[in-house]
Motif scaffolding. Structure first.
Motif, short mmCIF file in Angstrom:
data_model
loop_
_atom_site.label_atom_id
_atom_site.label_comp_id
_atom_site.label_asym_id
_atom_site.label_seq_id
_atom_site.Cartn_x
_atom_site.Cartn_y
_atom_site.Cartn_z
N HIS A 1 0.81 -1.21 0.00
CA HIS A 1 0.00 0.00 0.00
C HIS A 1 0.85 1.27 0.00
O HIS A 1 0.43 2.32 0.49
N GLU B 1 1.38 3.41 3.73
CA GLU B 1 1.93 2.55 4.79
C GLU B 1 3.45 2.49 4.67
O GLU B 1 4.06 1.41 4.70
N ARG C 1 -1.63 5.12 -1.43
CA ARG C 1 -2.07 3.74 -1.22
C ARG C 1 -2.13 2.98 -2.55
O ARG C 1 -1.77 1.80 -2.62
N HIS D 1 1.41 -4.29 6.89
CA HIS D 1 0.50 -3.15 6.68
C HIS D 1 0.43 -2.33 7.97
O HIS D 1 0.96 -2.71 9.00
N SER D 2 -0.32 -1.23 7.91
CA SER D 2 -0.69 -0.50 9.12
C SER D 2 -2.07 0.13 8.88
O SER D 2 -2.44 0.39 7.73
ZN LIG Z 1 -2.55 -1.86 3.87
#
Ligand SMILES: [Zn+2]
Length: 297
Positions: A87, A91, A154, A212-213
């Motif tokens: 992303h 991220e 993203r 991810h975050s």
């Molecule tokens: Zn993500």
């Protein structure tokens, strides 16, 4: 003329000979002496070239021509794939974690068990990353732009959410929180997703982790067959070691075409690891998670 000592030696030899003959006589004919073990002729083999501990290769190119790279550490047959930055700039901390993990394995080769090879894709969406991070190549947190709205970077350069572009339950549009997002014109229409597919199919890793975050959790994955038992174990192992919450089913909103689901569809356990925030790489947590995963038999 024999000396006394010579006579004694001869006498002793005589006893040995007599005992030997008796032994031969007493051993039943049905128990032949074991045949000598045949020694195989020494095999002529090509000495394989020594596999380097660290390798680096370009495995694809993004829509805007940035390279997608994989670094490997170790020479074992258990392949474990770690992926950052699917992303992109949204991220960016997942990319920083990947860089940090690469440095760590390079400095601590013994952290990788002999039977393991770790593969790291530091950034699968370099075009998205470039929307948020100034300059090309490896970056530090001070290169992260703060003048962009949250959510920037993203998608890839075609505006596609790469984690909706894979080949499980693919639909042209999918969702991210409350919004519709483009999933591409077909499954794997995006070069970044296609590059990862080719790399996975070439190496068939034992397990795959996507960083991810920021949900502070580890999610399992599935396609049509439900969560694989190995995926549950993978999720629990990483979550326990890292202190993230394990979540078997993501049901906050419907997701189609996610990378982890596609991996499940080809029998490869995959998890989504969400850091606690968008800024920290949760180093201690993720090092513990990865270390637990590498040690798993
Ligand atoms: Zn993500």
């Amino acid at each position: 003329m024999f000396t006394r000592i010579q006579a004694q030696v001869l006498g002793a030899l005589g006893v040995v000979v007599v005992l030997g003959a008796l032994t031969l006589f007493l051993v039943p004919a049905s128990e032949p002496a074991p045949a000598p073990v045949a020694q195989p002729a020494p095999e002529v083999v090509d000495v394989p070239e020594e596999v380097p501990f660290v390798t680096h290769q370009v495995v694809g190119t993004s829509r805007e021509g940035r390279t997608i790279e994989v670094y490997t550490y170790g020479t074992g047959t258990r392949d474990i794939l770690l992926v950052g930055g699917i992303h992109g700039g949204y991220e960016w901390n997942s990319v920083l974690l990947a860089y940090e993990m690469m440095d760590y394995f390079e400095a601590h080769p013994t952290a990788i068990p002999a039977d393991v090879t770790v593969h790291i894709v530091p950034v699968l969406n370099p075009d998205g990353l470039a929307q948020v991070v100034s300059g090309e190549g490896r970056f530090t947190p001070d290169a992260v732009r703060t003048d962009v709205p949250l959510g920037t970077g993203r998608f890839n350069a075609a505006g596609v959410d790469l984690n909706r572009n894979f080949g499980c339950k693919w639909q042209p549009e999918s969702s991210w929180r409350g919004t519709r997002v483009s999933a591409g014109t077909a499954a794997f229409s995006e070069p970044e997703a296609a590059a990862l597919r080719e790399y996975v199919l070439a190496h068939m890793p034992e397990s795959v982790v996507f960083w991810h975050s920021k949900a502070g959790a580890v999610f399992a994955s599935e396609c049509h067959e439900g969560v694989l038992p190995e995926t549950k174990t993978l999720m629990q192992t990483y979550a326990d070691a890292a202190g993230y919450k394990p979540i078997l089913t993501f049901d906050a909103y419907p997701v189609t075409g996610d990378a982890e689901g596609w991996l499940a569809s080809i029998g490869i356990p995959a998890i989504t690891v969400e850091f606690h925030t968008h800024e920290s790489m949760d180093w201690a947590e993720n090092l513990a998670g990865v270390t637990a995963l590498l040690a798993r038999p």
